[in-house]
Design an enzyme around this catalytic site. Structure first.
Site, mmCIF file in Angstrom:
data_model
loop_
_atom_site.group_PDB
_atom_site.id
_atom_site.type_symbol
_atom_site.label_atom_id
_atom_site.label_comp_id
_atom_site.label_asym_id
_atom_site.label_seq_id
_atom_site.Cartn_x
_atom_site.Cartn_y
_atom_site.Cartn_z
ATOM 1 N N ARG A 1 19.390 13.470 61.238
ATOM 2 C CA ARG A 1 18.375 13.931 62.185
ATOM 3 C C ARG A 1 17.302 12.845 62.298
ATOM 4 O O ARG A 1 16.981 12.190 61.314
ATOM 5 C CB ARG A 1 17.781 15.237 61.648
ATOM 6 N N ASP B 1 19.081 13.694 53.022
ATOM 7 C CA ASP B 1 18.958 15.153 52.980
ATOM 8 C C ASP B 1 20.101 15.711 52.130
ATOM 9 O O ASP B 1 21.264 15.449 52.410
ATOM 10 C CB ASP B 1 19.033 15.698 54.407
ATOM 11 N N ASP C 1 20.758 19.029 51.634
ATOM 12 C CA ASP C 1 21.177 20.363 52.070
ATOM 13 C C ASP C 1 20.291 21.512 51.598
ATOM 14 O O ASP C 1 19.958 22.390 52.388
ATOM 15 C CB ASP C 1 22.627 20.681 51.668
ATOM 16 N N ASP D 1 17.259 23.804 50.807
ATOM 17 C CA ASP D 1 15.931 23.917 51.409
ATOM 18 C C ASP D 1 15.227 25.113 50.799
ATOM 19 O O ASP D 1 15.872 26.065 50.346
ATOM 20 C CB ASP D 1 16.039 24.138 52.926
ATOM 21 N N ASP E 1 20.603 27.602 51.984
ATOM 22 C CA ASP E 1 21.719 26.664 52.189
ATOM 23 C C ASP E 1 22.464 26.262 50.920
ATOM 24 O O ASP E 1 23.014 25.159 50.840
ATOM 25 C CB ASP E 1 21.242 25.417 52.947
ATOM 26 N N GLU F 1 26.096 25.482 51.848
ATOM 27 C CA GLU F 1 26.222 24.161 52.477
ATOM 28 C C GLU F 1 26.137 23.062 51.415
ATOM 29 O O GLU F 1 26.888 22.081 51.461
ATOM 30 C CB GLU F 1 25.114 23.981 53.522
#
Length: 180
Positions: free
Chosen positions: A26, A106, A108, A110, A123, A126
């Protein structure tokens, strides 16, 4: 090439998030630096263009203060909404900066913090999936789990970006810089 100096107050920079496999995740197109040191970068943005790894774009809905630390494996986004301050905390590598952007990986996991102080770890599925797909080293897993604990302590103790005076100081500073 590594940036010779840390981002300077008032400078606009990109923020680039990557995944462990080195692929871009991102990109935030513009964040205004409010404070930059060897250890901490604090920035502000509002209605910023965000580009996802698949090319989709969206614009942030509200002003936010972002907090990055070179010694902790997380970063924090403080979002100012009508019903209060929300925090979105990314478990990530410590940041690095170069001429292109502030960058981090990142990982994953959060934590979302609500205006009432309650929070949730998000997450985990994930994280497990990507840990297997991208072969996160065991040491990274240990570091990230330890930093989840540190982050939860900061939230509960209202430390760092969760301190009420942090929000006031940096929100006011962002407003002042934007007026120039």
């Amino acid at each position: 090439m590594v940036r010779e100096s840390i981002p300077k107050e008032g400078e606009n920079i990109k923020i680039q998030s990557y995944k462990h496999d080195g692929k871009i995740h991102r990109v935030w197109s513009e964040t205004t630096i409010l404070k930059g040191t060897d250890h901490v970068v604090i920035g502000g943005n509002d209605h910023t263009l965000v580009t996802e790894s698949d090319g989709r774009t969206w614009i942030t809905r509200e002003p936010a203060i972002v907090y990055f630390h070179s010694e902790y494996w997380f970063n924090v986004i403080c979002m100012f909404r009508e019903d209060g301050i929300y925090y979105y905390c990314n478990l990530s590598s410590p940041f690095v900066c170069d001429e292109e952007a502030l960058k981090y990986i990142d990982y994953d996991l959060d934590i979302k913090v609500y205006p009432n102080g309650k929070y949730h770890l998000l997450d985990e599925d994930e994280y497990e999936q990507h840990m297997n797909q991208m072969n996160y080293p065991h040491d990274i897993d240990i570091i990230l789990r330890r930093n989840v604990d540190i982050l939860q302590q900061w939230i509960e103790q209202k430390k760092g970006p969760f301190a009420p005076d942090f929000i006031k100081v940096w929100k006011d500073r962002y407003k002042k810089i934007r007026q120039y």
